[in-house]
Design an enzyme around this catalytic site. Structure first.
Site, short mmCIF file in Angstrom:
data_model
loop_
_atom_site.label_atom_id
_atom_site.label_comp_id
_atom_site.label_asym_id
_atom_site.label_seq_id
_atom_site.Cartn_x
_atom_site.Cartn_y
_atom_site.Cartn_z
N GLU A 50 4.98 -7.32 0.84
CA GLU A 50 5.27 -5.88 0.79
C GLU A 50 4.74 -5.24 2.06
OE1 GLU A 50 3.54 -4.16 -2.69
OE2 GLU A 50 4.69 -5.40 -4.07
N ASP A 61 -1.95 6.20 -3.69
CA ASP A 61 -2.82 5.22 -3.04
C ASP A 61 -4.27 5.67 -3.02
OD1 ASP A 61 -0.84 3.29 -2.29
OD2 ASP A 61 -0.07 4.77 -0.88
#
Length: 271
Positions: A50, A61
């Site tokens: 990824e 995040d």
């Protein structure tokens, strides 16, 4: 149409083991080092890679990936350069599946049709766009599938049996199960809960299920791989980049530190 992601999971099923999915932020800490890191991931044990697309407002995040995104942005990383990174990776690796993970805003600005064409031409296999719910599938998900890209959806501990069919309806490639509530890399997964939820989700889909958020050690990876089809490691690798830097710049140790950690976790997945 079979994508590299579909093929990789089919191959691993024959081998009888889970996939190791590795996340790194594209362009962190700089383009050249990022490419060196990414090129060495398959040999270190990564089955799927990824590439995180740096963005100024990464709401899902945790601190580690937020900082990585800022390092990459300060080094000049853009969406176009992230596609260049995929293209450069593909010069020496045409087999390892590549997924772009991030937020919709940069894609929207680039233009959806143009982005999908450019991503496919660069060698991208799938997308994980964390801020587009299934109710907005016409926006990017359905055009991506039509363009031959997998659209990978996130499922969470709150994705109950009523919600699951909506979330999974147009998902392809694999399902990314978020093992903890909240942002990336801040809590360790509850392994018993992970096993129960993976088993429950398998009642809703035949797609492989990969588990991420909070996986840091070979032992955690080994435990998750018993019930899941894949284990995703991200924040731990991004932290390995950070701790290798001197005055915010790459050192000869930077790529090696990431590859060492991937090798350790890969042994956990494979055992």
């Amino acid at each position: 149409m079979t994508t590299r992601i579909d093929q990789r999971f089919a191959d691993l099923k024959k081998e009888g083991r889970a996939a190791l999915v590795t996340f790194v932020t594209a362009g962190d800490p700089d383009y050249a080092t990022s490419l060196e890191i990414i090129k060495g991931l398959p040999k270190a044990g990564a089955d799927i890679i990824e590439f995180g697309m740096p963005f100024t407002d990464p709401m899902a995040d945790g601190p580690a990936i937020q900082e990585a995104g800022l390092r990459a942005l300060h080094a000049g990383q853009t969406l176009i350069k992230t596609l260049d990174l995929v293209r450069d990776f593909r010069k020496s690796d045409d087999r390892t599946p590549v997924v772009l993970m991030g937020y919709y805003n940069p894609i929207y600005i680039h233009g959806v049709e143009r982005f999908l064409k450019d991503a496919k031409a660069a060698g991208v296999d799938g997308l994980i766009i964390v801020d587009l719910p299934p109710e907005e599938d016409d926006e990017l998900c359905l055009p991506a599938i039509k363009a031959g890209l997998n659209f990978i959806r996130l499922a969470t501990p709150t994705t109950d049996d009523k919600r699951a069919p909506t979330v999974l309806r147009n998902t392809s490639g694999f399902v990314y199960y978020v093992s903890v509530l909240g942002i990336t890399g801040t809590k360790a997964p509850d392994l018993k809960s992970v096993e129960q939820n993976v088993t429950r989700l398998k009642g809703h889909t035949k797609l492989p299920i990969a588990v991420g958020f909070g996986v840091k050690t070979a032992e955690q990876a080994r435990s998750i791989a018993k019930s899941a089809d894949g284990v995703v490691v991200g924040s731990a690798l991004v932290n390995a980049v950070k701790t290798s830097l001197k005055a915010g710049k790459a050192t000869p140790e930077t790529a090696k530190a990431v590859h060492r950690l991937v090798s350790e976790i890969a042994q956990g997945v494979r055992s």
